[in-house]
Write an enzyme that holds these catalytic residues in place. Sequence first.
Site, PDB file in Angstrom:
ATOM      1  N   SER A 110      35.266  13.419 100.047  1.00  0.00           N
ATOM      2  CA  SER A 110      34.430  12.653  99.123  1.00  0.00           C
ATOM      3  C   SER A 110      33.908  11.390  99.816  1.00  0.00           C
ATOM      4  O   SER A 110      33.241  11.492 100.842  1.00  0.00           O
ATOM      5  CB  SER A 110      35.223  12.351  97.842  1.00  0.00           C
ATOM      6  N   ASP A 250      31.666  22.118  92.600  1.00  0.00           N
ATOM      7  CA  ASP A 250      31.839  20.742  93.069  1.00  0.00           C
ATOM      8  C   ASP A 250      30.817  19.796  92.445  1.00  0.00           C
ATOM      9  O   ASP A 250      29.641  20.138  92.283  1.00  0.00           O
ATOM     10  CB  ASP A 250      31.650  20.732  94.599  1.00  0.00           C
ATOM     11  N   HIS A 277      35.632  19.760  93.221  1.00  0.00           N
ATOM     12  CA  HIS A 277      35.620  18.632  94.148  1.00  0.00           C
ATOM     13  C   HIS A 277      36.923  18.471  94.918  1.00  0.00           C
ATOM     14  O   HIS A 277      36.923  18.081  96.080  1.00  0.00           O
ATOM     15  CB  HIS A 277      35.302  17.351  93.365  1.00  0.00           C
TER      16      HIS A 277
END
Length: 304
Positions: A110, A250, A277
Amino acid sequence: MSRITESTMPFLDGETWYRITEPDHPVAGALPLVVLHGGPGMAHDYLRNLEAFADETGRTVVHSDQFGCGRSSHRPDAPADSWQPQLFVDEYRALVAHLGLGDHHVLGQSWGGMLGSEIAVRRPGGIASLSICNSPASMQLWVDGAAELRAQLPAEVQDALTRHETAGTTDDPEYLAATQVFYERHVCRVVPMPADFVASEEQMEAEPTVYHTMNGPNEFHVIGSLRDWSVIDRLDQVDVPTLVVAGEHDEATPATWQPFVERIAGARQHVFPGASHCTHLEQPEEFRRVIGAFLAEHDAQPPV
């Protein structure tokens, strides 16, 4: 079993906490892996299961809590403009030097993948490979992707989100409940959320300076200092082998990470079916299999 060491290093006017996991049976040529967590400000806990790379691949794994969160020094009164990507690039460089790592792999998840790209475009040397996991190449692409996913939520959930964002009441229980619907679809599809994810989230909520200043109140309402961030026009400067991964569901939609694949020479991509995610928490064995194979390709050649 692997050996775990926890310590701190001096950084700026405080310290950075780190955790080193060393394999009992090191594999010749297997380079260390430096893990960069997300948020910004989510601490390392939710990525802790990546320490399994130590026993599975015979390499040292380095986690840390970035400055301003987790077990590292907190600075809730720091000027808002002090929280910039360069701060964390400098912290990474300081940690690598402090540990004397030499050649190593970098994996960022991320925000950590965004940071990994910021590090790589500077060509610091010593990076054997870069794994960008569930990350956007610009925040505008991220916001656009989030808007598309929000439009697929139930109408009453969309209404609650919009109403409270307009009113500035993003701490209202109704708003928090609506965000949870999005999170369970696109952030982590394991219900209830894994304990390590909850630990990262709770420490961020207890002291949200970094996350709120750089991002905003949640994953899809981005009003912080990163809102105009982009690395797209600099990606041709990345000169290390790069793997880009994401989940089918995601919140980092394909459009957000495609620039990494298109603009980094030789970059590869892999999408995990059924995941979102936090792919590493939803499909931990498959995630480590894919990443582990990529790391092994770019390890040092063992002596003959």
